[in-house]
Scaffold this motif. Structure first.
Motif, PDB file in Angstrom:
ATOM      1  N   VAL A   1       0.665  -1.313  -0.019  1.00  0.00           N
ATOM      2  CA  VAL A   1      -0.163   0.093  -0.085  1.00  0.00           C
ATOM      3  C   VAL A   1       0.937   1.149   0.176  1.00  0.00           C
ATOM      4  O   VAL A   1       0.555   2.362  -0.671  1.00  0.00           O
ATOM      5  CB  VAL A   1      -0.936  -0.102   1.257  1.00  0.00           C
ATOM      6  N   GLY A   2       1.788   1.043   0.805  1.00  0.00           N
ATOM      7  CA  GLY A   2       2.766   2.264   0.715  1.00  0.00           C
ATOM      8  C   GLY A   2       3.473   2.723  -0.459  1.00  0.00           C
ATOM      9  O   GLY A   2       3.418   3.714  -1.148  1.00  0.00           O
ATOM     10  N   MET A   3       4.024   1.785  -1.304  1.00  0.00           N
ATOM     11  CA  MET A   3       4.341   2.057  -2.732  1.00  0.00           C
ATOM     12  C   MET A   3       3.262   2.463  -3.601  1.00  0.00           C
ATOM     13  O   MET A   3       3.376   3.261  -4.444  1.00  0.00           O
ATOM     14  CB  MET A   3       4.914   0.828  -3.246  1.00  0.00           C
ATOM     15  N   ARG A   4       1.921   1.874  -3.438  1.00  0.00           N
ATOM     16  CA  ARG A   4       0.973   2.136  -4.449  1.00  0.00           C
ATOM     17  C   ARG A   4       0.423   3.782  -4.031  1.00  0.00           C
ATOM     18  O   ARG A   4      -0.334   4.166  -5.045  1.00  0.00           O
ATOM     19  CB  ARG A   4      -0.099   1.170  -4.222  1.00  0.00           C
ATOM     20  N   GLU A   5       0.604   4.150  -2.985  1.00  0.00           N
ATOM     21  CA  GLU A   5       0.199   5.421  -2.526  1.00  0.00           C
ATOM     22  C   GLU A   5       0.947   6.570  -3.008  1.00  0.00           C
ATOM     23  O   GLU A   5       0.790   7.936  -2.576  1.00  0.00           O
ATOM     24  CB  GLU A   5      -0.272   5.325  -1.198  1.00  0.00           C
TER      25      GLU A   5
ATOM     26  N   LEU B   1      10.636   4.180  -2.778  1.00  0.00           N
ATOM     27  CA  LEU B   1      10.846   3.940  -1.419  1.00  0.00           C
ATOM     28  C   LEU B   1      10.887   4.906  -0.391  1.00  0.00           C
ATOM     29  O   LEU B   1      10.273   4.538   0.894  1.00  0.00           O
ATOM     30  CB  LEU B   1      12.175   3.055  -1.361  1.00  0.00           C
ATOM     31  N   PRO B   2      11.582   5.953  -0.428  1.00  0.00           N
ATOM     32  CA  PRO B   2      11.471   6.924   0.538  1.00  0.00           C
ATOM     33  C   PRO B   2      10.295   7.510   1.070  1.00  0.00           C
ATOM     34  O   PRO B   2       9.939   7.920   2.336  1.00  0.00           O
ATOM     35  CB  PRO B   2      12.458   8.161   0.024  1.00  0.00           C
ATOM     36  N   LEU B   3       9.389   7.763  -0.208  1.00  0.00           N
ATOM     37  CA  LEU B   3       7.926   8.135   0.135  1.00  0.00           C
ATOM     38  C   LEU B   3       7.063   6.846   0.631  1.00  0.00           C
ATOM     39  O   LEU B   3       6.145   7.414   1.498  1.00  0.00           O
ATOM     40  CB  LEU B   3       7.421   8.612  -1.270  1.00  0.00           C
ATOM     41  N   ALA B   4       7.236   5.693   0.326  1.00  0.00           N
ATOM     42  CA  ALA B   4       6.582   4.643   1.152  1.00  0.00           C
ATOM     43  C   ALA B   4       7.137   4.410   2.434  1.00  0.00           C
ATOM     44  O   ALA B   4       6.556   3.542   3.149  1.00  0.00           O
ATOM     45  CB  ALA B   4       6.665   3.531   0.244  1.00  0.00           C
ATOM     46  N   TYR B   5       8.368   5.092   2.804  1.00  0.00           N
ATOM     47  CA  TYR B   5       8.950   4.412   4.228  1.00  0.00           C
ATOM     48  C   TYR B   5       8.127   4.557   5.028  1.00  0.00           C
ATOM     49  O   TYR B   5       7.984   3.800   6.200  1.00  0.00           O
ATOM     50  CB  TYR B   5      10.452   5.251   4.119  1.00  0.00           C
ATOM     51  N   PRO B   6       7.554   5.804   5.530  1.00  0.00           N
ATOM     52  CA  PRO B   6       6.653   5.846   6.762  1.00  0.00           C
ATOM     53  C   PRO B   6       5.721   4.647   7.098  1.00  0.00           C
ATOM     54  O   PRO B   6       5.402   4.139   8.088  1.00  0.00           O
ATOM     55  CB  PRO B   6       6.155   7.098   6.721  1.00  0.00           C
ATOM     56  N   LEU B   7       4.904   4.270   5.876  1.00  0.00           N
ATOM     57  CA  LEU B   7       3.838   3.179   5.845  1.00  0.00           C
ATOM     58  C   LEU B   7       4.536   1.791   6.316  1.00  0.00           C
ATOM     59  O   LEU B   7       4.098   1.056   6.974  1.00  0.00           O
ATOM     60  CB  LEU B   7       2.820   3.342   4.749  1.00  0.00           C
ATOM     61  N   VAL B   8       5.488   1.645   5.683  1.00  0.00           N
ATOM     62  CA  VAL B   8       6.597   0.378   5.802  1.00  0.00           C
ATOM     63  C   VAL B   8       6.880   0.554   7.130  1.00  0.00           C
ATOM     64  O   VAL B   8       6.791  -0.570   7.879  1.00  0.00           O
ATOM     65  CB  VAL B   8       7.769   0.623   4.921  1.00  0.00           C
ATOM     66  N   MET B   9       7.423   1.350   7.781  1.00  0.00           N
ATOM     67  CA  MET B   9       7.588   1.387   9.260  1.00  0.00           C
ATOM     68  C   MET B   9       6.562   1.241  10.258  1.00  0.00           C
ATOM     69  O   MET B   9       6.676   0.723  11.230  1.00  0.00           O
ATOM     70  CB  MET B   9       8.403   2.913   9.562  1.00  0.00           C
ATOM     71  N   THR B  10       5.069   1.644   9.745  1.00  0.00           N
ATOM     72  CA  THR B  10       4.211   1.536  10.789  1.00  0.00           C
ATOM     73  C   THR B  10       3.771   0.273  10.666  1.00  0.00           C
ATOM     74  O   THR B  10       3.445  -0.246  11.711  1.00  0.00           O
ATOM     75  CB  THR B  10       2.831   2.401   9.923  1.00  0.00           C
ATOM     76  N   GLY B  11       3.968  -0.540   9.506  1.00  0.00           N
ATOM     77  CA  GLY B  11       3.550  -2.105   9.436  1.00  0.00           C
ATOM     78  C   GLY B  11       4.692  -2.729  10.343  1.00  0.00           C
ATOM     79  O   GLY B  11       4.305  -3.731  11.032  1.00  0.00           O
ATOM     80  N   LEU B  12       5.899  -2.385  10.249  1.00  0.00           N
ATOM     81  CA  LEU B  12       6.984  -3.071  11.203  1.00  0.00           C
ATOM     82  C   LEU B  12       6.823  -2.798  12.524  1.00  0.00           C
ATOM     83  O   LEU B  12       6.809  -3.722  13.243  1.00  0.00           O
ATOM     84  CB  LEU B  12       8.119  -2.520  10.558  1.00  0.00           C
ATOM     85  N   ARG B  13       6.293  -1.649  12.903  1.00  0.00           N
ATOM     86  CA  ARG B  13       5.939  -1.540  14.241  1.00  0.00           C
ATOM     87  C   ARG B  13       4.878  -2.254  14.717  1.00  0.00           C
ATOM     88  O   ARG B  13       4.843  -3.038  15.965  1.00  0.00           O
ATOM     89  CB  ARG B  13       5.809   0.076  14.617  1.00  0.00           C
ATOM     90  N   ALA B  14       3.803  -2.297  13.980  1.00  0.00           N
ATOM     91  CA  ALA B  14       2.602  -3.078  14.051  1.00  0.00           C
ATOM     92  C   ALA B  14       3.089  -4.621  14.369  1.00  0.00           C
ATOM     93  O   ALA B  14       2.614  -5.262  15.318  1.00  0.00           O
ATOM     94  CB  ALA B  14       1.617  -2.888  13.332  1.00  0.00           C
ATOM     95  N   ALA B  15       3.775  -5.071  13.257  1.00  0.00           N
ATOM     96  CA  ALA B  15       4.039  -6.518  13.595  1.00  0.00           C
ATOM     97  C   ALA B  15       4.951  -6.728  14.476  1.00  0.00           C
ATOM     98  O   ALA B  15       4.829  -7.620  15.324  1.00  0.00           O
ATOM     99  CB  ALA B  15       4.888  -6.868  11.904  1.00  0.00           C
ATOM    100  N   SER B  16       5.725  -5.883  15.069  1.00  0.00           N
ATOM    101  CA  SER B  16       6.760  -6.153  16.361  1.00  0.00           C
ATOM    102  C   SER B  16       5.805  -6.351  17.636  1.00  0.00           C
ATOM    103  O   SER B  16       6.073  -7.217  18.440  1.00  0.00           O
ATOM    104  CB  SER B  16       7.687  -4.907  16.450  1.00  0.00           C
ATOM    105  N   VAL B  17       5.048  -5.223  17.688  1.00  0.00           N
ATOM    106  CA  VAL B  17       4.014  -5.493  18.932  1.00  0.00           C
ATOM    107  C   VAL B  17       3.240  -6.714  18.826  1.00  0.00           C
ATOM    108  O   VAL B  17       3.119  -7.360  19.848  1.00  0.00           O
ATOM    109  CB  VAL B  17       2.924  -4.144  19.056  1.00  0.00           C
TER     110      VAL B  17
END
Length: 227
Positions: free
Chosen positions: A112-116, A141-157
């Motif tokens: 989704v981050g890449m498509r947005e 990739l730099p523009l999708a980075y915030p959403l990618v990190m959001t997914g990583l934090r959610a998955a970690s928790v």
């Protein structure tokens, strides 16, 4: 209130933190299982999600399939592995079950981050003569980075919280503290174990936020209009 006081007393008792069954040992086991599962899940889901998002093809199907995986009970998957030949493979069944649980948020957010990413920015970069690789690495990739990190934090928790189920099949981690409390009808110990898991999840999320602030792509600050 009495339970919370008892949980605090349990946590502040030094004898509960040392020894083979102490908190530090269980914490190390929990971090090991969660960390390996997250690394494997990220290694599988992020490249696939980013690549499909860059191509704009096949991503919807992959995301729908991964989202369907959320409906699979992780404990049922773990129990299935424990009656298979993998039972003697140590933490491998738990790691596999947690990887299946962590892939959906990572894959979905990466795609989704890449498509947005703003299509006008992509087309402008193409017009400047950027190749597909340059477009991916310098723009998308730099523009999708915030959403990618959001997914990583959610998955970690989610993984850290879910890794407690390893104790239900006799493996290690902070879940062993909770199950031991259930077995002895020690409610303060159960609450203390739950608090340890919650604090660990919050600390990991805070650490990822700090990494994001320190290493993430710099975002331009809004310019002030002259007064």
């Amino acid at each position: 209130m009495q339970v919370m006081v008892g949980a605090w007393s349990w946590l502040t008792d030094a004898s509960h933190w040392s020894g083979q069954d102490g908190v530090w040992v269980r914490l190390g086991e929990h971090l090991y299982v969660s960390g390996v599962a997250l690394v494997v899940a990220a290694g599988l889901a992020l490249p696939l999600g980013l690549w499909l998002g860059h191509l704009g093809k096949g991503g919807a199907l992959a995301v729908n399939v991964s989202n369907a995986g959320r409906a699979i009970p992780v404990f049922a998957v773990l129990a299935l592995f424990m009656v298979s030949p993998l039972r003697s493979a140590g933490y491998l069944p738990t790691i596999v079950a947690l990887v299946l649980f962590a892939v959906p948020p990572l894959l979905t957010n990466a795609y989704v981050g890449m498509r947005e990413v703003d299509r006008s920015v992509v087309e402008a970069a193409r017009g400047m003569g950027m190749s597909g690789g340059q477009l991916f690495g310098r723009v998308e990739l730099p523009l999708a980075y915030p959403l990618v990190m959001t997914g990583l934090r959610a998955a970690s928790v989610q993984v850290i919280a879910t890794a407690t189920i390893a104790a239900m099949v006799g493996q290690g981690g902070l879940g062993r503290i909770i199950t031991a409390g259930f077995n002895t009808y020690d409610t303060p110990q159960v609450v203390a174990g739950a608090v340890l898991v919650a604090v660990l999840a919050l600390l990991v999320e805070a650490a990822l936020l700090l990494v994001d602030r320190l290493l993430g792509p710099r975002r331009p600050r809004p310019s002030r209009s002259p007064s």
